[in-house]
Design a protein around this motif. Structure first.
Motif, PDB file in Angstrom:
ATOM      1  N   PHE A  86       0.816  -1.211   0.000  1.00 47.59           N
ATOM      2  CA  PHE A  86       0.000   0.000   0.000  1.00 47.59           C
ATOM      3  C   PHE A  86       0.852   1.265   0.000  1.00 47.59           C
ATOM      4  O   PHE A  86       0.603   2.198  -0.760  1.00 47.59           O
ATOM      5  CB  PHE A  86      -0.963   0.019   1.194  1.00 47.59           C
ATOM      6  N   GLY A  87       1.852   1.317   0.858  1.00 53.63           N
ATOM      7  CA  GLY A  87       2.659   2.532   0.981  1.00 53.63           C
ATOM      8  C   GLY A  87       3.370   2.909  -0.302  1.00 53.63           C
ATOM      9  O   GLY A  87       3.381   4.079  -0.704  1.00 53.63           O
ATOM     10  N   HIS A  88       3.973   1.931  -0.956  1.00 56.63           N
ATOM     11  CA  HIS A  88       4.692   2.201  -2.201  1.00 56.63           C
ATOM     12  C   HIS A  88       3.712   2.634  -3.295  1.00 56.63           C
ATOM     13  O   HIS A  88       3.968   3.587  -4.035  1.00 56.63           O
ATOM     14  CB  HIS A  88       5.477   0.964  -2.630  1.00 56.63           C
ATOM     15  N   GLY A  89       2.583   1.946  -3.374  1.00 56.75           N
ATOM     16  CA  GLY A  89       1.573   2.317  -4.362  1.00 56.75           C
ATOM     17  C   GLY A  89       0.997   3.694  -4.087  1.00 56.75           C
ATOM     18  O   GLY A  89       0.794   4.492  -5.008  1.00 56.75           O
ATOM     19  N   ALA A  90       0.744   3.996  -2.809  1.00 57.35           N
ATOM     20  CA  ALA A  90       0.188   5.304  -2.443  1.00 57.35           C
ATOM     21  C   ALA A  90       1.161   6.422  -2.798  1.00 57.35           C
ATOM     22  O   ALA A  90       0.758   7.484  -3.288  1.00 57.35           O
ATOM     23  CB  ALA A  90      -0.158   5.333  -0.961  1.00 57.35           C
ATOM     24  N   THR A 131      -4.148   8.831  -4.653  1.00 61.79           N
ATOM     25  CA  THR A 131      -3.221   8.206  -3.703  1.00 61.79           C
ATOM     26  C   THR A 131      -3.813   6.923  -3.152  1.00 61.79           C
ATOM     27  O   THR A 131      -3.155   5.872  -3.130  1.00 61.79           O
ATOM     28  CB  THR A 131      -2.884   9.192  -2.565  1.00 61.79           C
ATOM     29  N   ASN A 134      -4.172   4.045  -5.978  1.00 58.30           N
ATOM     30  CA  ASN A 134      -2.961   3.313  -6.331  1.00 58.30           C
ATOM     31  C   ASN A 134      -2.419   2.523  -5.150  1.00 58.30           C
ATOM     32  O   ASN A 134      -1.846   1.449  -5.336  1.00 58.30           O
ATOM     33  CB  ASN A 134      -1.894   4.241  -6.907  1.00 58.30           C
ATOM     34  N   GLY A 135      -2.620   3.025  -3.939  1.00 53.52           N
ATOM     35  CA  GLY A 135      -2.240   2.239  -2.771  1.00 53.52           C
ATOM     36  C   GLY A 135      -2.995   0.932  -2.731  1.00 53.52           C
ATOM     37  O   GLY A 135      -2.420  -0.145  -2.522  1.00 53.52           O
TER      38      GLY A 135
END
Length: 144
Positions: A86-90, A131, A134-135
């Protein structure tokens, strides 16, 4: 291609918009920034508006996912690097919003003579929506 994550991520702008543009949150300042009343918004074909908004949210979800995977060299590269979270995608969603979405939104708004308040409300909404989208897409990746 897994469609369920794209569909669910596409619903994020719809659900967030329901809260964000509620009169008790930013709805009243947003209406004021445009000179609208509740009566003004009651007119029109709400079914068509919501249907097209949902369709465009799904298209945006697909585009955001394609951009995220494309930047990293595809699915295999992301899996190998362990970057499907989640963090990388966000973080990438935030960058996509700030570097692509907001310049388009604000440029149109400037020519349409939108107020700074309107541009800020709409920009913050789309930054948060993309955000989160994408997360979710990164965290919910289902290997083929």
């Amino acid at each position: 291609m897994q469609y369920l994550p794209i569909i669910v991520a596409g619903l994020i702008p719809m659900a967030l918009g329901f809260v964000w543009y509620h009169k008790a949150v930013f709805g009243q300042p947003w209406m004021d920034s445009l000179g609208f009343t509740e009566e003004d918004l009651a007119g029109g074909n709400m079914g068509l508006t919501m249907g097209l908004a949902a369709l465009f949210s799904m298209i945006l979800s697909l585009a955001v996912k394609a951009t995220f995977f494309g930047v990293h060299g595809g699915e295999e590269a992301l899996v190998a690097a362990g970057d499907l979270n989640f963090g990388h995608g966000a973080m990438h969603g935030f960058l996509i919003a700030v570097m692509i979405g907001i310049p388009v939104l604000v440029t149109n708004g400037l020519f349409e003579k939108k107020t700074a308040k309107n541009l800020l409300i709409n920009s913050a909404y789309w930054i948060l929506a993309i955000t989160l989208m994408n997360g979710l897409l990164a965290a919910w990746h289902i290997p083929a």
